[in-house]
Design a protein around this motif. Structure first.
Motif, mmCIF file in Angstrom:
data_model
loop_
_atom_site.group_PDB
_atom_site.id
_atom_site.type_symbol
_atom_site.label_atom_id
_atom_site.label_comp_id
_atom_site.label_asym_id
_atom_site.label_seq_id
_atom_site.Cartn_x
_atom_site.Cartn_y
_atom_site.Cartn_z
ATOM 1 N N LYS A 70 -16.575 13.178 -8.517
ATOM 2 C CA LYS A 70 -16.701 12.004 -9.374
ATOM 3 C C LYS A 70 -15.345 11.609 -9.949
ATOM 4 C CE LYS A 70 -19.117 10.310 -13.494
ATOM 5 N NZ LYS A 70 -20.091 10.656 -14.569
ATOM 6 N N GLU A 71 -14.580 12.590 -10.385
ATOM 7 C CA GLU A 71 -13.256 12.306 -10.939
ATOM 8 C C GLU A 71 -12.352 11.671 -9.896
ATOM 9 O OE1 GLU A 71 -12.160 12.553 -13.992
ATOM 10 O OE2 GLU A 71 -14.076 13.298 -14.767
ATOM 11 N N LEU A 72 -12.486 12.110 -8.639
ATOM 12 C CA LEU A 72 -11.672 11.540 -7.566
ATOM 13 C C LEU A 72 -12.019 10.073 -7.344
ATOM 14 C CD1 LEU A 72 -9.565 12.101 -5.376
ATOM 15 C CD2 LEU A 72 -11.440 12.719 -3.834
ATOM 16 N N LEU A 73 -13.317 9.748 -7.409
ATOM 17 C CA LEU A 73 -13.740 8.360 -7.238
ATOM 18 C C LEU A 73 -13.270 7.472 -8.382
ATOM 19 C CD1 LEU A 73 -17.412 8.859 -5.972
ATOM 20 C CD2 LEU A 73 -15.472 8.009 -4.640
ATOM 21 N N LEU A 74 -13.125 8.064 -9.566
ATOM 22 C CA LEU A 74 -12.756 7.294 -10.751
ATOM 23 C C LEU A 74 -11.256 7.291 -11.026
ATOM 24 C CD1 LEU A 74 -15.614 8.322 -13.219
ATOM 25 C CD2 LEU A 74 -15.349 6.152 -12.008
ATOM 26 N N THR A 75 -10.472 7.879 -10.136
ATOM 27 C CA THR A 75 -9.026 7.964 -10.368
ATOM 28 C C THR A 75 -8.399 6.584 -10.519
ATOM 29 O OG1 THR A 75 -8.866 10.041 -9.120
ATOM 30 C CG2 THR A 75 -6.837 8.773 -9.431
ATOM 31 N N GLU A 76 -8.697 5.681 -9.574
ATOM 32 C CA GLU A 76 -8.127 4.334 -9.633
ATOM 33 C C GLU A 76 -8.675 3.562 -10.822
ATOM 34 O OE1 GLU A 76 -7.642 0.318 -6.839
ATOM 35 O OE2 GLU A 76 -8.865 2.015 -6.166
ATOM 36 N N VAL A 77 -9.958 3.726 -11.113
ATOM 37 C CA VAL A 77 -10.567 3.024 -12.236
ATOM 38 C C VAL A 77 -9.903 3.430 -13.545
ATOM 39 C CG1 VAL A 77 -12.682 2.702 -13.567
ATOM 40 C CG2 VAL A 77 -12.773 2.708 -11.071
ATOM 41 N N LYS A 78 -9.700 4.722 -13.737
ATOM 42 C CA LYS A 78 -9.074 5.195 -14.974
ATOM 43 C C LYS A 78 -7.636 4.714 -15.093
ATOM 44 C CE LYS A 78 -11.938 9.292 -15.693
ATOM 45 N NZ LYS A 78 -11.975 10.762 -15.853
ATOM 46 N N ALA A 79 -6.929 4.672 -13.962
ATOM 47 C CA ALA A 79 -5.549 4.185 -13.991
ATOM 48 C C ALA A 79 -5.507 2.707 -14.384
ATOM 49 C CB ALA A 79 -4.893 4.397 -12.629
ATOM 50 N N LEU A 80 -6.434 1.936 -13.846
ATOM 51 C CA LEU A 80 -6.482 0.506 -14.181
ATOM 52 C C LEU A 80 -6.962 0.292 -15.611
ATOM 53 C CD1 LEU A 80 -7.882 -0.892 -10.818
ATOM 54 C CD2 LEU A 80 -5.590 -1.204 -11.757
ATOM 55 N N GLN A 81 -7.818 1.156 -16.110
ATOM 56 C CA GLN A 81 -8.228 1.062 -17.514
ATOM 57 C C GLN A 81 -7.020 1.264 -18.430
ATOM 58 O OE1 GLN A 81 -11.354 4.028 -17.653
ATOM 59 N NE2 GLN A 81 -12.969 2.475 -17.490
ATOM 60 N N MET A 82 -6.154 2.188 -18.054
ATOM 61 C CA MET A 82 -4.929 2.397 -18.830
ATOM 62 C C MET A 82 -4.030 1.160 -18.778
ATOM 63 S SD MET A 82 -3.192 4.350 -20.781
ATOM 64 C CE MET A 82 -4.019 5.948 -20.575
ATOM 65 N N GLN A 83 -3.946 0.521 -17.606
ATOM 66 C CA GLN A 83 -3.138 -0.690 -17.504
ATOM 67 C C GLN A 83 -3.704 -1.815 -18.375
ATOM 68 O OE1 GLN A 83 -2.473 -1.951 -13.467
ATOM 69 N NE2 GLN A 83 -1.814 0.085 -12.784
ATOM 70 N N VAL A 84 -5.035 -1.922 -18.412
ATOM 71 C CA VAL A 84 -5.653 -2.951 -19.255
ATOM 72 C C VAL A 84 -5.338 -2.696 -20.726
ATOM 73 C CG1 VAL A 84 -7.864 -3.861 -20.078
ATOM 74 C CG2 VAL A 84 -7.479 -3.519 -17.633
ATOM 75 N N ARG A 85 -5.453 -1.430 -21.154
ATOM 76 C CA ARG A 85 -5.132 -1.120 -22.554
ATOM 77 C C ARG A 85 -3.674 -1.420 -22.868
ATOM 78 N NH1 ARG A 85 -8.759 3.334 -21.702
ATOM 79 N NH2 ARG A 85 -7.002 4.674 -21.093
ATOM 80 N N THR A 86 -2.788 -1.077 -21.943
ATOM 81 C CA THR A 86 -1.359 -1.324 -22.159
ATOM 82 C C THR A 86 -1.068 -2.820 -22.234
ATOM 83 O OG1 THR A 86 -0.790 0.710 -20.958
ATOM 84 C CG2 THR A 86 0.950 -0.923 -21.238
ATOM 85 N N ALA A 87 -1.679 -3.590 -21.321
ATOM 86 C CA ALA A 87 -1.465 -5.041 -21.315
ATOM 87 C C ALA A 87 -2.032 -5.685 -22.577
ATOM 88 C CB ALA A 87 -2.114 -5.660 -20.078
ATOM 89 N N ARG A 88 -3.179 -5.194 -23.053
ATOM 90 C CA ARG A 88 -3.782 -5.751 -24.264
ATOM 91 C C ARG A 88 -2.918 -5.431 -25.487
ATOM 92 N NH1 ARG A 88 -8.620 -4.199 -23.449
ATOM 93 N NH2 ARG A 88 -9.470 -6.218 -22.783
ATOM 94 N N GLU A 89 -2.403 -4.196 -25.554
ATOM 95 C CA GLU A 89 -1.529 -3.826 -26.670
ATOM 96 C C GLU A 89 -0.246 -4.655 -26.653
ATOM 97 O OE1 GLU A 89 -0.905 0.311 -26.273
ATOM 98 O OE2 GLU A 89 -2.938 0.882 -26.929
ATOM 99 N N ALA A 90 0.315 -4.880 -25.461
ATOM 100 C CA ALA A 90 1.540 -5.685 -25.353
ATOM 101 C C ALA A 90 1.285 -7.120 -25.808
ATOM 102 C CB ALA A 90 2.049 -5.665 -23.914
#
Length: 218
Positions: A70-90
């Motif tokens: 499950k973690e392997l399937l969610l690797t890209e999703v979690k990475a993109l979630q981090m990008q969304v948080r970073t973009a929103r904070e910026a």
């Protein structure tokens, strides 16, 4: 409608057991007149404890066998979630900055929109695999809990045996003793596989039924 492969053998087995019981007229009946709510409560309290242990063991098994997949399937999703948080904070920082301008804010908003779009796309791509994995986890959990429940019953944790009087059991034929033991193992395994919550509901219903019966008898 999809037929379940074990349904026909189960029906045949039940019919065979009924025919065997009729054929062996010497089968003795099991008298359960002396069963009390206290006995049921003590027995099911033990079963609930065993069911909790089985649930925990099954959880550990799933965490070691299913969770990594499950973690392997969610690797890209979690990475993109981090990008969304970073973009929103910026974007929030740019909006609060005294030197901010409309062009920079527009760029931040565009970056956030792109990140959100990529995240939604990754979620949609991963959804079918996650659904299959969830079904796989449910099936494996059911198999593991049932096997552990049957093993627990084989080694001596039984549901029916405590309520069978010794003098009555002595009158059983060897065939009946084997059948009672087999049914007890399967029944206990199924009860334990149902989980501690299901056992707790059985206890509550039995105690309520026993209390209502005592009130009716005065």
């Amino acid at each position: 409608m999809q037929r379940r492969p074990y349904f026909v053998p189960l029906v045949i087995g039940i019919i065979g057991a009924v025919v065997s019981a009729i054929w062996h007229a010497s089968f003795a009946s099991i008298e359960l007149d002396e069963v009390t709510p206290e006995q049921v409560g003590q027995l099911f309290l033990s079963l609930i404890f065993v069911a909790l242990v089985i649930e925990r063991a099954t959880e550990v098994y799933l965490n070691t066998s299913i969770q990594p997949e499950k973690e392997l399937l969610l690797t890209e999703v979690k990475a993109l979630q981090m990008q969304v948080r970073t973009a929103r904070e910026a974007l929030n920082i740019e909006r609060m900055a005294a030197s901010s301008n409309a062009a920079m804010i527009s760029d931040r908003e565009q970056s956030l929109d792109v990140a959100i779009h990529q995240l939604n796309s990754a979620k949609s791509t991963a959804a079918p695999s996650l659904h299959k994995l969830s079904n796989k986890a449910q099936k494996e959990a059911a198999i593991v809990t049932m096997l552990l429940g049957i093993i627990a019953a084989i080694v001596g944790i039984r549901t029916l045996n405590p309520f069978v009087p010794d003098e009555g059991f002595a009158a059983f034929t060897n065939v009946q003793k084997s059948l009672v033991a087999g049914v007890d193992v399967l029944l206990t395994g199924a009860l334990l596989a149902g989980g501690a919550d299901a056992l707790h509901q059985i206890v509550r219903r039995f105690i309520k039924f026993a209390g209502d019966a005592e009130e009716q008898l005065g």
